[in-house]
Every structure is written in C-alpha cells, then in structure tokens.
Design a protein around this motif. Structure first.
Motif, short mmCIF file in Angstrom:
data_model
loop_
_atom_site.label_atom_id
_atom_site.label_comp_id
_atom_site.label_asym_id
_atom_site.label_seq_id
_atom_site.Cartn_x
_atom_site.Cartn_y
_atom_site.Cartn_z
N SER A 1 6.52 11.44 -11.15
CA SER A 1 6.53 11.04 -12.56
C SER A 1 7.46 9.86 -12.83
CB SER A 1 6.94 12.23 -13.42
OG SER A 1 8.26 12.64 -13.08
N ASP A 2 8.49 9.67 -12.02
CA ASP A 2 9.42 8.57 -12.29
C ASP A 2 8.93 7.22 -11.78
OD1 ASP A 2 9.76 9.42 -9.65
OD2 ASP A 2 11.90 8.92 -9.61
N VAL A 3 7.83 7.18 -11.04
CA VAL A 3 7.32 5.90 -10.53
C VAL A 3 5.85 5.65 -10.87
CG1 VAL A 3 8.98 5.71 -8.64
CG2 VAL A 3 6.81 6.88 -8.25
N ILE A 4 5.19 6.61 -11.44
CA ILE A 4 3.76 6.45 -11.71
C ILE A 4 3.48 5.30 -12.67
CG2 ILE A 4 3.59 8.09 -13.64
CD1 ILE A 4 0.88 9.00 -12.24
N GLY B 1 0.82 -1.22 0.00
CA GLY B 1 0.00 0.00 0.00
C GLY B 1 0.85 1.26 0.00
N PHE B 2 1.94 1.24 0.74
CA PHE B 2 2.83 2.40 0.79
C PHE B 2 3.42 2.69 -0.58
CE2 PHE B 2 6.97 4.41 1.31
CZ PHE B 2 6.67 5.46 2.15
N ILE B 3 3.92 1.64 -1.23
CA ILE B 3 4.51 1.81 -2.56
C ILE B 3 3.44 2.23 -3.57
CG2 ILE B 3 5.62 0.58 -4.47
CD1 ILE B 3 7.17 -1.02 -2.30
N ALA B 4 2.30 1.57 -3.53
CA ALA B 4 1.21 1.92 -4.46
C ALA B 4 0.74 3.35 -4.23
CB ALA B 4 0.05 0.95 -4.30
N GLY B 5 0.68 3.76 -2.98
CA GLY B 5 0.25 5.12 -2.67
C GLY B 5 1.24 6.18 -3.10
N ALA B 6 2.51 5.82 -3.18
CA ALA B 6 3.53 6.79 -3.59
C ALA B 6 3.58 6.97 -5.11
CB ALA B 6 4.90 6.32 -3.09
N ARG B 7 3.14 5.97 -5.84
CA ARG B 7 3.27 6.00 -7.31
C ARG B 7 2.58 7.20 -7.97
NH1 ARG B 7 6.16 1.86 -8.96
NH2 ARG B 7 6.03 -0.12 -7.91
#
Length: 147
Positions: free
Chosen positions: A75-78, A65-71
């Motif tokens: 722009s470099d992780v979306i 959830g943390f990683i998904a929420g940061a995406r």
C-alpha cells in the motif's frame, strides 16, 4: 559499523574490483567472443556503439520491471511513491544505474569515432562488463548499501 571501518571496506572493495575488471576486459577482449562492425565508416561505427547499448539497457529494464512489479503488492508504494521505505534502496540503485548508463553510452559513442577498427570489439566487451557489474552492484547494494 563506524565510518573508518566503512571507508576501509569500500577501499578494499575498490582494490579487489579494479584488478578484476581489468582482468575481465583483457580475457573477454582477447577471447575473440566479440567482434567489431562489419564496415569501417562513421555511420557503421556509431550504429555499432548504439546497438551495443541496447544490451546495457536490459539491466535498467530489469530494475524498472522489478520496481514496477513490487508496486501492486504494498500500500505504501502502489501509488508510485518513490520515497517509500520499501523501495527506497531499489530506486537509488535504479537512479545510479541510469547515471552510469548515460556515462557509458556517451563514452562508447565517442570511442566508436576514434578507436582503430581492430579495437572496436572493446565496446561489447565493456557493455558485458557493465551488465555483470550492475547486477553485482544491485545484489550487493540490496543486501547492504556499503557493499
């Protein structure tokens, strides 16, 4: 920090961590906060072990959830790029947690089949230690991977 200093720091962390883990297991197990399964047949033992793994999975779910929420915020992780610098440490933490969880789950299933009934409460005790340790690892590694 040079390599020798890093080795010493990791060694000290292990020297402190292991007795803390043993003490935690001893205190929590003997506190009686956790109990084993109601029945003592193989199916109940395996079900008990699997049910406890659901709690361990909560840490992994939080990391996902943390990683998904940061995406959506960068722009470099979306686009799901797991090589992006911004999330590289979090992806490594999550990958390590998956590896550790697999070991935990397999070991608990095996233990559920061989432990005497009065010792099965060790499984939720170990799961609670896994949760605490993974959260501490997540925090420490996020600050500096040497932690």
């Amino acid at each position: 920090m040079n390599f020798k200093t890093q080795q010493t720091q990791v060694g000290l962390q292990i020297a402190v961590s292991v007795p803390c883990q043993i003490g935690y297991i001893y205190l929590v197990f003997h506190s009686g906060i956790f109990t084993g399964p109601a029945a003592d047949d193989l199916a109940s033992r395996i079900a008990f072990a699997l049910q406890n793994q659901l709690f361990a999975l909560l840490v992994l779910l939080a990391m996902i959830g943390f990683i998904a929420g940061a995406r959506p915020w960068a722009s470099d992780v979306i686009d799901g790029n797991d090589q992006a610098t911004r999330l590289a440490i979090q992806v490594r933490i999550q990958r390590n947690t998956v590896e550790q969880f697999i070991l935990l789950a397999v070991a608990h299933l095996a233990l559920a089949t061989v432990l005497p009934a009065h010792l099965l409460a060790i499984l939720p005790t170990l799961v609670s230690l896994f949760i605490v340790a993974r959260i501490l690892y997540w925090i420490g590694y996020s600050i500096d991977p040497i932690y």
